[in-house]
Design an enzyme around this catalytic site. Structure first.
Site, PDB file in Angstrom:
ATOM      1  N   LYS A  11      25.033 -12.435  -5.065  1.00 42.50           N
ATOM      2  CA  LYS A  11      24.520 -11.070  -4.898  1.00 42.50           C
ATOM      3  C   LYS A  11      24.274 -10.369  -6.246  1.00 42.50           C
ATOM      4  CE  LYS A  11      26.666 -10.321  -0.352  1.00 42.50           C
ATOM      5  NZ  LYS A  11      27.469  -9.376   0.468  1.00 42.50           N
ATOM      6  N   TYR A  51      19.361  -8.738   7.169  1.00 38.84           N
ATOM      7  CA  TYR A  51      20.617  -8.147   7.669  1.00 38.84           C
ATOM      8  C   TYR A  51      20.423  -7.368   8.973  1.00 38.84           C
ATOM      9  CZ  TYR A  51      23.398  -9.343   3.522  1.00 38.84           C
ATOM     10  OH  TYR A  51      24.101 -10.007   2.551  1.00 38.84           O
ATOM     11  N   ASN A 114      30.325  -7.537  -3.192  1.00 40.57           N
ATOM     12  CA  ASN A 114      31.336  -8.594  -3.101  1.00 40.57           C
ATOM     13  C   ASN A 114      30.802  -9.975  -3.484  1.00 40.57           C
ATOM     14  OD1 ASN A 114      29.824  -8.986  -0.830  1.00 40.57           O
ATOM     15  ND2 ASN A 114      31.506  -8.765   0.633  1.00 40.57           N
ATOM     16  N   HIS A 117      27.271 -13.999  -0.400  1.00 37.38           N
ATOM     17  CA  HIS A 117      27.073 -14.032   1.053  1.00 37.38           C
ATOM     18  C   HIS A 117      27.162 -15.470   1.494  1.00 37.38           C
ATOM     19  CE1 HIS A 117      25.105 -13.771   5.017  1.00 37.38           C
ATOM     20  NE2 HIS A 117      24.486 -14.882   4.646  1.00 37.38           N
ATOM     21  N   GLU A 128      19.230 -18.715   8.662  1.00 40.20           N
ATOM     22  CA  GLU A 128      19.232 -18.100   7.330  1.00 40.20           C
ATOM     23  C   GLU A 128      18.626 -19.030   6.278  1.00 40.20           C
ATOM     24  OE1 GLU A 128      23.037 -15.102   8.075  1.00 40.20           O
ATOM     25  OE2 GLU A 128      23.160 -16.609   6.485  1.00 40.20           O
TER      26      GLU A 128
HETATM   27  P1  ATP Z   1      28.439 -11.881   4.166  1.00 39.73           P
HETATM   28  O1  ATP Z   1      27.720 -11.696   5.483  1.00 39.73           O
HETATM   29  O2  ATP Z   1      27.827 -11.112   3.025  1.00 39.73           O
HETATM   30  O3  ATP Z   1      28.708 -13.301   3.828  1.00 39.73           O
HETATM   31  P2  ATP Z   1      30.829 -11.179   5.521  1.00 39.73           P
HETATM   32  O4  ATP Z   1      30.360 -12.065   6.636  1.00 39.73           O
HETATM   33  O5  ATP Z   1      32.185 -11.416   4.940  1.00 39.73           O
HETATM   34  O6  ATP Z   1      29.864 -11.231   4.295  1.00 39.73           O
HETATM   35  P3  ATP Z   1      29.814  -8.986   7.093  1.00 39.73           P
HETATM   36  O7  ATP Z   1      30.745  -8.304   8.023  1.00 39.73           O
HETATM   37  O8  ATP Z   1      28.803  -9.938   7.639  1.00 39.73           O
HETATM   38  O9  ATP Z   1      30.688  -9.669   5.957  1.00 39.73           O
HETATM   39  O10 ATP Z   1      29.072  -7.861   6.256  1.00 39.73           O
HETATM   40  C1  ATP Z   1      27.922  -8.180   5.517  1.00 39.73           C
HETATM   41  C2  ATP Z   1      28.008  -7.523   4.169  1.00 39.73           C
HETATM   42  O11 ATP Z   1      27.929  -6.106   4.355  1.00 39.73           O
HETATM   43  C3  ATP Z   1      29.318  -7.740   3.397  1.00 39.73           C
HETATM   44  O12 ATP Z   1      29.352  -8.925   2.670  1.00 39.73           O
HETATM   45  C4  ATP Z   1      29.326  -6.534   2.489  1.00 39.73           C
HETATM   46  O13 ATP Z   1      28.488  -6.717   1.353  1.00 39.73           O
HETATM   47  C5  ATP Z   1      28.714  -5.446   3.359  1.00 39.73           C
HETATM   48  N1  ATP Z   1      29.754  -4.664   4.029  1.00 39.73           N
HETATM   49  C6  ATP Z   1      30.535  -5.060   5.067  1.00 39.73           C
HETATM   50  N2  ATP Z   1      31.392  -4.090   5.412  1.00 39.73           N
HETATM   51  C7  ATP Z   1      31.139  -3.045   4.591  1.00 39.73           C
HETATM   52  C8  ATP Z   1      31.677  -1.733   4.433  1.00 39.73           C
HETATM   53  N3  ATP Z   1      32.655  -1.309   5.222  1.00 39.73           N
HETATM   54  N4  ATP Z   1      31.166  -0.945   3.462  1.00 39.73           N
HETATM   55  C9  ATP Z   1      30.168  -1.372   2.655  1.00 39.73           C
HETATM   56  N5  ATP Z   1      29.605  -2.600   2.749  1.00 39.73           N
HETATM   57  C10 ATP Z   1      30.080  -3.422   3.688  1.00 39.73           C
HETATM   58 MG    MG Z   2      28.386 -11.945   7.471  1.00 42.61          MG
END
Ligand code: ATP
Ligand code: MG
Length: 140
Positions: A11, A51, A114, A117, A128
């Site tokens: 990212k 997304y 973070n 992804h 994806e």
């Molecule tokens: P990713 O899909 O990025 O691999 P993940 O599956 O661990 O991560 P998801 O729940 O799918 O997390 O959320 C997608 C992304 O949205 C997260 O990686 C993060 O960047 C962002 N995100 C998730 N929760 C929050 C939040 N509470 N506040 C801000 N950003 C968030």
């Molecule tokens: Mg995810």
């Protein structure tokens, strides 16, 4: 055990800090092979489409603006149980909850920025990977 492919994205927070190589080293040390990779800058529209599953979440605008704010590295990782293996290497979404030795524990700035992804299921991984890659861009 099955050989799988999963979609990974390094990212903007990580590309901005020049961490592509360091993160790739963690994937490779963890047993995943990078069989497709390119550096791109997503448009806001592309990020919104990617997304779409999160479109009703409160963080959707923040997430899609962040993901289109700077270059990302999209990649296809291959290996035994690659989908779950990659998520183990990545660590918890929130770096405060991520285990020692994971990418997010080491590099994530906060729950949004973070660093990586990774696809969450094999079915989503296929969708994806196809979102970013043509078949001939993946060389196993
Ligand atoms: P990713 O899909 O990025 O691999 P993940 O599956 O661990 O991560 P998801 O729940 O799918 O997390 O959320 C997608 C992304 O949205 C997260 O990686 C993060 O960047 C962002 N995100 C998730 N929760 C929050 C939040 N509470 N506040 C801000 N950003 C968030
Ligand atoms: Mg995810």
């Amino acid at each position: 055990m099955a050989v799988e492919r999963t979609l990974s994205i390094i990212k903007p927070d990580a590309t901005n800090r020049n961490l592509t190589g360091a993160i790739n080293a963690m994937f490779e040390a963890g047993g995943l092979r990078i069989v497709g990779q390119k550096r791109i800058k997503m448009t806001l529209g592309q990020a919104q489409k990617f997304y779409e599953i999160h479109k009703d979440k409160g963080f959707f605008a923040e997430l899609t603006e962040f993901m289109s704010s700077a270059p990302v590295v999209v990649q296809v990782l291959e290996g035994e149980n690659a989908v779950s293996r990659n998520r183990e290497i990545m660590g918890d979404t929130n770096p405060d909850n991520a285990k020692e030795g994971t990418v997010r524990k080491k590099y994530a700035l906060n729950i949004g920025e973070n660093s990586v992804h990774g696809s969450d299921t094999l079915e989503n991984a296929k969708k994806e990977v196809a979102f970013f890659f043509k078949d001939e861009e993946i060389v196993g």
